[in-house]
Enzyme design. Sequence first.
Site, PDB file in Angstrom:
ATOM      1  CD  GLN C  47       0.465  -0.459   3.352  1.00  0.00           C
ATOM      2  OE1 GLN C  47       1.068  -1.394   2.555  1.00  0.00           O
ATOM      3  NE2 GLN C  47       0.612  -0.349   4.687  1.00  0.00           N
ATOM      4  N   GLY C  48       2.207   0.897   0.379  1.00  0.00           N
ATOM      5  CA  GLY C  48       3.073   2.239   0.273  1.00  0.00           C
ATOM      6  C   GLY C  48       3.440   2.948   1.682  1.00  0.00           C
ATOM      7  CB  SER C  49       3.057   2.194   5.183  1.00  0.00           C
ATOM      8  OG  SER C  49       3.438   0.827   5.019  1.00  0.00           O
ATOM      9  CB  ALA C  86      -8.261  -0.573  11.532  1.00  0.00           C
ATOM     10  CB  SER C  87      -7.835   2.511   6.912  1.00  0.00           C
ATOM     11  OG  SER C  87      -8.311   1.812   6.046  1.00  0.00           O
ATOM     12  CB  ALA C 281      -2.543  12.293   6.522  1.00  0.00           C
ATOM     13  N   GLY C 283      -6.908   8.273   6.562  1.00  0.00           N
ATOM     14  CA  GLY C 283      -6.411   7.142   5.927  1.00  0.00           C
ATOM     15  C   GLY C 283      -7.360   6.585   4.589  1.00  0.00           C
ATOM     16  CD  GLU C 286      -9.651  -1.606   6.419  1.00  0.00           C
ATOM     17  OE1 GLU C 286      -8.974  -0.520   7.374  1.00  0.00           O
ATOM     18  OE2 GLU C 286     -10.069  -2.728   7.099  1.00  0.00           O
TER      19      GLU C 286
END
Lengths: 424, 164, 335
Positions: C47-49, C86-87, C281, C283, C286
């Site tokens: 996802q790119g965290s 949980a985003s 920010a 999330g 999801e």
Amino acid sequence: MLEGGVVGQSVQRVDGLVKVTGESYFAADEKVPAALVLKVLRSRVAHAVVKRIDISEAEKIPGVVRVFTYADIPGENSYGIMVKDQPVLTDKIRFIGDAIALVVAENPDAARKGAEAVKVETEELPPLYDVWSAMAEGAPPIHDKGNILTVGRVKKGDAAAALSRADVVISRLYRTQRVEHLYLETEAGIAYPEHNGLTIKVSTQNPHYDRRDVARVLGLPMNRVRIIQTPTGGGFGGKLDISVQCFLALAAWKLRRPVRMLYDREESFIATAKRHPFIIDYTSGANREGQLLAVKVRIIGDTGAYASYGPATLIRAAVHATGPYEVPSVDIEGLCVYTNNPFSGAMRGFGTPQMAFAFESQMDLLAQALQISPLEIRRRNILRPGSATATGQVLSDSVGIAKTLAAAWEKACQVMPGLGGENQ
Amino acid sequence: MDRFPLHMKVNGTQMTVDVDPGMRLLDVLRDVLGLTGTKEGCGEGECGVCSVILDGKIVDSCLVLAPQVQGREIITIEGVARNGELDILQEAFLEAGAVQCGFCTPGMILAGKALLDKNSHPDRREIARAISGNLCRCTGYAKIVKAVELAAARRSGKEGATGA
Amino acid sequence: MKKHGYGIGNMWYGVGNTAAPNPSGAFVDFLDDGTVIVLSGCADIGQGSSTVLAQIAAETLGVGLENVAVIAADTEVTPDAGATSASRQTYISGNAVRFAAEKAREQVIAQAAERLNLPADNVSLKDGQIWHQDEPTGTKIQDVIAQCRSKGILTLGQGWFNPVTTKLDPLTGQGAPYATYAFATQVAEVEADTETGVIEVKRIVAAHDVGRAINPQNVEGQIEGGCIMGMGYALLEEVAVNQGRIENPALSTYLIPTALDIPEMFPVIVEDEEPSGPYGAKGVGEPALVPTAAAIANAVADALGIRLYDLPLTPEKIVAAIRAAAEESELGLNG
């Protein structure tokens, strides 16, 4: 202040280069000299007690190094993020796919033959394949505490009274299906003893949780278990649970040898969590102006044989059951129920995509009954700064639903030639 | 079964390896040659993560047996960049945000390359068809299609410049 | 006959675990050549965290992204960042990294203020330099860090963040289960074939309030991927279980969308900043999928004038529903 900064910029991903060149080492790509391979013997029946496991023939097969069963677990034979209800190797079978024996071998062929040669004697129990029979009086308990795992409630105001006063009431029953995450990389990992402890490199969404349950299963202090997440080929919630971790840990720790394990696609389907199928009984009431007055919602989620993230899924579903709307009175219950089906757990959205299908269908049905547009009924009910949610939380900042509704509609009118007019 | 000498050209290098005739090309690449950029996702030719280019055509290497590649030419993801310099397609994948988890990426890039090597000006539908045997669960494909479009435009720009 | 329909799906999504602590920790080491190491337990699963955490560290420390290395998800090295679920990682681990970077920054700023004889409040870090108010001073950050080290001061920071939530009352569920919520609206356009029951999704507009998009392209990627996974959920995918046995445990029998199935997608990023989030920010992981099936189901109902209540909306179910509706209206006419 932030102008020209790196926040807000579409920079290229930091792990992009190794992913386009093929250098990125996923768990199955790890080169481990002399690693043994693992194969799990899984149950073919859904509900049974294991009476006897005979590993003697399996251990005679050339290339088979060891066969482990529940009796070989050094620590606690149970794991689970929310409830420690899942055995690493079981003596009670709760679904088709439950792990019974772990074969360690020098090559995959020997491991497979070894698994086929393990003899398991079972005494079958009545299987419970749906939530109704699982909840029925006298149903055999799948776990000691019974088949209703959790009941989550969200109640505010007097929903029954509000529904009786409503100008329009819509009641519908919704059903949603079981879904597979289908990350393209199946579960995989390697493990080896290191520094008086154990290191596991594994495809995971949850390394620190993995450490906790691996330490528990091995009976080791947490600081002697090291989990290194390998580049992970998708997860979507399906790699939050333990998959190969405890098998790798058990074999590497007991044999003091490096080991590796890779699920094939079929095992990935059978042995890991799915999205919960839901049954949702949804009643909404609104006044003539299209303002929601109350909802009554009953949700039943089939969590299958093990809890996994079931309790979190059902409570999140209950909390989000109204949708992003202000509803003064709510009566919501979410039941998480064990069955002998494949287990359900976390999947992208934790129960909220299921609920969105129901609450957004309800909104359109209300709009239809009141002869207002789907857009308008949403405008009249969305949460705004100062709104109270179903749980009584008053929202203050960053309540963007009015903006997303306006932005989405504006864009849709631009790009969807047939949209406009009557839909507004 | 007796091993046999398999002659093939992999990523431009002629080579001979002794392998079991029942071995899949995927295993020859990963286990014998150590080219682990080629992934395995299903083992039944449905997902495309094991895609390689065989004599210019994209194939699922899990469905190809070693004897079938005797004397033939194979390009894997490791052979796409040249002398440490990324191919236009690889750059386009990075720029367009076409990479997420990266597991489908090698196969996708090769599917894109096989297309562009034959058709330098594909339209969106042709690109979608060319990568339709390659599954991706992360991106929703849109940025992958864009990356191939971007690479096509750059390739023809380059060709135009040098060809003029 | 082919019929067009349009449907709206709204959603909200509480970021982080429900009514439970779910902290994340991070360490930041600002090195004397001006580069940075971020240690975070946050697992990047595609996802790119790691990219987002690098951006947050770079922004906070006033250095270029190329100077930041993120070491992630190794329990012997990195602090617990909780699950990638949980985003929550941009909001929670993003904050942990921001706080850790701020601690490291404090040391540099204090030293720079002393060296340049400026009030610390007016000193900031940007573009690898020490700035005074809105002007670069010409002094490099790395020189100040080197000076710190020569005095025995390490420019290290640790940070952690746990979203502010309350427990839910066990009987009424009342409480504040999340510190912040993401919101979204998706609009789907479908074409329904009344003969075959096949639903083709033509377009999806997806507007997502992410608070602040740390990396807009990544956000779009999440939205597009979510829409397609949601489309599979709406129309295609079902693990068939009969007597406890999965009957389709293979990609030849469990179908997901391919590149030939995708509609035109129009992601729209809405930024209603969250004051407690890193640079505003929240999330998106999801939320991207949550309203898609709802929007498609509403579009199908709009197209056909018939509503289905069981997912997925397969051609068989659509055809059966059309037949049942036709029979009903015939009966109605005759009766």
